[in-house]
Every structure is written in C-alpha cells, then in structure tokens.
Design a protein around this motif. Structure first.
Motif, PDB file in Angstrom:
ATOM      1  N   TYR A  65       0.964  -1.174   0.024  1.00  0.00           N
ATOM      2  CA  TYR A  65       0.046   0.300  -0.032  1.00  0.00           C
ATOM      3  C   TYR A  65       1.033   1.255  -0.033  1.00  0.00           C
ATOM      4  N   ARG A  66       0.427   2.248  -0.737  1.00  0.00           N
ATOM      5  CA  ARG A  66       1.076   3.791  -0.460  1.00  0.00           C
ATOM      6  C   ARG A  66      -0.029   4.654  -0.426  1.00  0.00           C
ATOM      7  N   SER A  67       0.184   5.638   0.626  1.00  0.00           N
ATOM      8  CA  SER A  67      -0.475   6.714   0.554  1.00  0.00           C
ATOM      9  C   SER A  67       0.151   8.100   1.191  1.00  0.00           C
ATOM     10  N   GLN A  68      -0.385   9.123   0.857  1.00  0.00           N
ATOM     11  CA  GLN A  68       0.266  10.726   1.125  1.00  0.00           C
ATOM     12  C   GLN A  68       0.494  10.774   2.480  1.00  0.00           C
ATOM     13  N   ALA A  69       1.545  11.415   2.883  1.00  0.00           N
ATOM     14  CA  ALA A  69       1.592  11.764   4.330  1.00  0.00           C
ATOM     15  C   ALA A  69       0.797  12.762   4.553  1.00  0.00           C
TER      16      ALA A  69
END
Length: 149
Positions: free
Chosen positions: A145-149
């Motif tokens: 998974y990847r999301s914006q900080a």
C-alpha cells in the motif's frame, strides 16, 4: 574492473542526487536531479532516513543500494529494508547488482537483522531475473500500500 561497495559519505551527496534523477528517468519520470541539500539532509542530517551503499570502480560510481532498518520484523527482531537497488546503464549485467545485494546482506548481518526485505515492480523483468538468479522467490503473503503523508 576493481569493484568495491562502500557506505556513501556526505561528499557523495551530489552524485547520489544525479543517480536519483537517473532512477526517476528509468521509471518514466523527469531526469532532473533533486536538490543536493535535500539529499544531504536526508542521509547525513540529524535524523538519517537511510543508509546508501555505493558500488565503485575507483572514483566512478556504478550504482547504489538504499537501505533502512525496520522494526519489528519477527517478534522483536529487526529487518533491513532495501528501498532502492540501481545500477547505472553502462554498468548493468557486469555483476554490480549482485555485489550490491551481497553488501546489503552483509549490512543486515552486521546490524543483527534477521532478514532482508524488498519489493520489485512486476514490470521490471531485469530486477525479477536478478532476484530469481539469487535464489529468492517472491513472497505472496503481503499486499503493498502507499498513501500520501
């Protein structure tokens, strides 16, 4: 070729920045090198984000591996996470990636890590071939998974 793999130093910040631009271009982005000050801060500032290993032939930089510690791995063990493995175009298929992977594993052992972990893009056949040649099979138990900080 007199291939060595060593820890990057602050003096290597400029070439690391250039290589980061090459990596972006390899993945279809802009070849613009990021700000050297940002590289220096991330790698050699008070809160170091990663350790960079550089493959060298004398003063020439052939490639790099960027690693970070992860905790916990299994129980209270620590693992070493390989974020980036990159060999510059003119030096591919000459044993540089294998030397970097050996150095990554040495780094993990020296840090007392129980394992080394990394991801690879499914659309990067050279990387997948390297890892297969090293005798490493993909681990299908995780979803990335990847999301914006």
């Amino acid at each position: 070729m007199a291939l060595t793999v060593e820890h990057a130093t602050e003096e290597d910040s400029e070439i690391i920045s250039v290589i980061l631009g090459e990596i972006e271009a390899y993945y279809g982005g802009s070849a613009d090198a990021p700000d050297v000050k940002q590289v220096r801060q991330a790698l050699f500032g008070p809160r170091q984000a990663a350790t960079v290993l550089l493959a060298r032939d004398g003063s020439q930089i052939l490639g790099l591996a960027s690693v970070s510690l992860l905790w916990p791995a299994a129980g209270a063990d620590t693992s070493l996470y390989l974020k980036e493995l990159y060999v510059r175009e003119d030096h591919r298929l000459k044993g540089v990636a294998r030397a970097l992977m050996d150095a990554v594993h040495d780094e993990a052992r020296q840090a007392g890590c129980s394992r080394v972990e990394w991801t690879a893009d499914r659309d990067n056949p050279p990387a997948l071939a390297l890892y297969a040649a090293l005798g490493v099979s993909p681990h299908d138990g995780k979803v990335f998974y990847r999301s914006q900080a």
